[in-house]
Design a protein around this motif. Structure first.
Motif: not given
Length: 594
Positions: A482-511
């Protein structure tokens, strides 16, 4: 006239546009029937469906009603009230037609009584003095209304007209009820499909919802609602018919008829018990069907592994075991239905013989007028007694299906969980200061070395800058270019951002499956995900697609290029059950030039 692609397709279904006479007699269908007589009908001959009957419109109505009821109700919304709000106008008209048709059915016994009186008096050519209800056949200079109404030929014509109107109203009632049932089925099926798209792709790990259960929701449960809507008016017309028949039998046979009706009342709990038993068997049958469909789906999805490990016999035995349990309940249901048919056909005969026998013993001579009129009424009693257990079974099945659907509709969705951030809509991400405003600060590692660390359940996620270059390292974890240089982001933009995201297949699971993901996907760049088996590549793709539960953080799909969209090519091809052309065009008009 409706336009589809470059072809104009006529709307051939004209039930709502024609006159009342044409609606009642279905005269508008003669053109289609004539075409079918001349040559076999094709789908193109039937034309397109009117807009008011399309599934899209019914789905939108049902979605608005369900959302409104969900907003009003503090607890789980009532699906029954949603059904009522969706179908009440046409169902009310259908109910009126059913009432008129059932009332006209009682004209026949009265006319039979008058016709037999007329025939008897015609043979005797004399009427008993003082009997104003009978008519003589002697010629009169002036034809009175009483003489005209009691004439046998007029009564025969009246019997024909009443029978014609009875069947017209009854069939019109059933037609409108069936139409509303089909529209309700289409709305519920569309809503089930829409709901299934919002569930985790591995939802059966958590809430127990699997492909087999969803398939049964689409087929069995939706069909049960169709049947319930089609036969709903029998639930209140059957008691009315029994009361009317009892009153008329009492008029002809006196207390002997009441004893016969008492036998019918005694058998009603028996029939109700049979219907309840059928409903319980149906519930167990559907559970076994869910299990069989689940095991069959597992077999088909893992057919390659099953063949490689030579597990064919084991998997077939599991499917056969589920099928044997299903057949056991199907056999029990068939036996109970045979008993129900025997009771329904035997009770009217028993009641008829008992009433006639008691009348002969205690009331007096059984005349032809009373016998034939009473027989007509007893024959009318067959339909309510036959339909009663069937209606109970249909309504109980609809109740079971509604409970199953209510639980399915309230199942947690991947993009809506209480206490977590929802998926953010489109927005411009070209300005990196927006990240800080949204509470997201890029990690120092990412800004310094071009590499960002994201914790996972089984390793780290390493992000690397580049346009098609190989990743910097091959750690036992996921590596994304993934290109993360700020100049490239300003030029191309990002199509997706995840901000401190956590995911789980099972909501009842602790893991957690994925933990604290901070990710940016730039527009116009090639991003590669590389890693060992089981390190989380598929889970990351599912998180991007919104097919996994978002426990915390946010996922922001941005329209940086003003024409961005997501397409997913899975490892296993997904094909329609259709021709090769239909799979290529995918619902679009075929263009030969392409």
């Amino acid at each position: 006239m409706a336009t589809e692609g470059s072809n104009e397709i006529k709307v051939r279904y004209r039930q709502s546009d024609v006159s009342i006479i044409s609606k009642a007699t279905m005269w508008w269908m003669n053109g289609i029937l004539l075409e079918g007589y001349r040559q076999p009908l094709e789908m193109s001959n039937l034309g397109t469906m009117p807009h008011e009957h399309k599934a899209q419109l019914q789905f939108e109505k049902f979605s608005r009603i369900y959302a409104d009821e969900k907003h009003k109700s503090a607890d789980q919304p009532s699906l029954w009230w949603c059904y009522v709000r969706l179908t009440w106008r046409m169902m009310m008209m259908s109910g009126l037609y059913k009432l008129f048709g059932d009332l006209l059915a009682f004209v026949a016994p009265w006319v039979i009584d008058r016709v037999i009186r007329y025939v008897v008096l015609y043979d005797a050519d004399v009427a008993p003095p003082g009997d104003l209800t009978n008519v003589t056949t002697t010629t009169q200079d002036v034809v009175t209304i009483e003489y005209f109404v009691n004439n046998g030929f007029v009564l025969s014509f009246l019997l024909f007209v009443s029978s014609l109107l009875h069947h017209t109203f009854t069939q019109s009632s059933f037609l409108y009820s069936a139409i509303e049932g089909m529209q309700l089925k289409a709305a519920v099926q569309s809503y089930i499909y829409n709901k299934a798209l919002k569930l985790a792709s591995w939802n059966d790990k958590g809430s127990g919802i699997n492909v087999g259960e969803i398939t049964n929701h689409l087929s069995t449960d939706a069909s049960n609602l169709l049947m319930a809507a089609s036969f709903f008016h029998f639930t209140w017309t059957i008691p009315l018919e029994i009361v009317f028949i009892a009153c008329m039998l009492y008029y002809y046979l006196g207390y002997s008829a009441l004893i016969g009706i008492a036998v019918v009342v005694v058998f009603l709990p028996v029939q109700y018990r049979i219907a309840s038993l059928l409903a319980g068997i149906q519930k167990h049958t559907m559970e076994c069907m869910d299990e069989r469909m689940k095991r069959t789906n597992e077999l088909l999805q893992g057919i390659r592994s099953i063949k490689l490990y030579a597990w064919e016999a084991l998997m077939c035995d599991r499917v056969h075991a589920a099928r044997r349990r299903e057949l056991h309940y199907l056999l029990r249901g068939a036996c109970v239905r045979a008993l129900s048919t025997f009771v329904n056909n035997g009770v009217p005969i028993i009641v008829t013989l008992l009433s006639f026998g008691l009348y002969t013993l205690f009331e007096g001579e059984l005349t032809a007028t009373k016998a034939f009129s009473s027989l007509a009424l007893f024959n009318m009693l067959n339909l309510p007694l036959f339909m009663f257990p069937a209606i109970v079974f249909i309504m109980v099945s609809a109740r079971v299906s509604t409970g199953r659907l209510a639980a399915f509709f309230e199942a947690p969705e991947v993009d809506a969980k209480e206490g977590s951030a929802a998926v953010v809509g489109n927005g411009d991400s070209r300005d990196p200061r927006r990240h800080v405003a949204n509470g997201y600060v890029p990690s120092s590692t990412a800004m310094k070395n071009g590499v960002g660390k994201c914790k996972m359940s089984n390793g780290d996620l390493e992000l690397h800058v580049g346009e098609g270059e190989p990743p910097l390292s091959r750690k036992p974890a996921v590596v994304v270019a993934v290109e993360t240089e700020l100049t490239t982001l300003r030029k191309h933009g990002s199509v997706l951002e995840m901000c401190d995201a956590s995911f789980a297949w099972d909501l009842h699971s602790k893991q957690l499956t994925l933990h604290s993901i901070n990710l940016q996907l730039p527009a116009g760049k090639l991003t590669m995900v590389v890693g060992s088996v089981g390190c989380g590549k598929s889970s990351l793709l599912s998180a991007i697609l919104g097919e996994i539960y978002t426990v915390s953080g946010s996922v922001d799909h941005r329209d940086a290029t003003a024409a961005a969209s997501i397409a997913y090519c899975a490892q296993t091809a997904w094909l329609l059950n259709a021709s090769l052309r239909d799979n290529i065009t995918f619902g679009q008009p075929y263009e030969h030039a392409r």
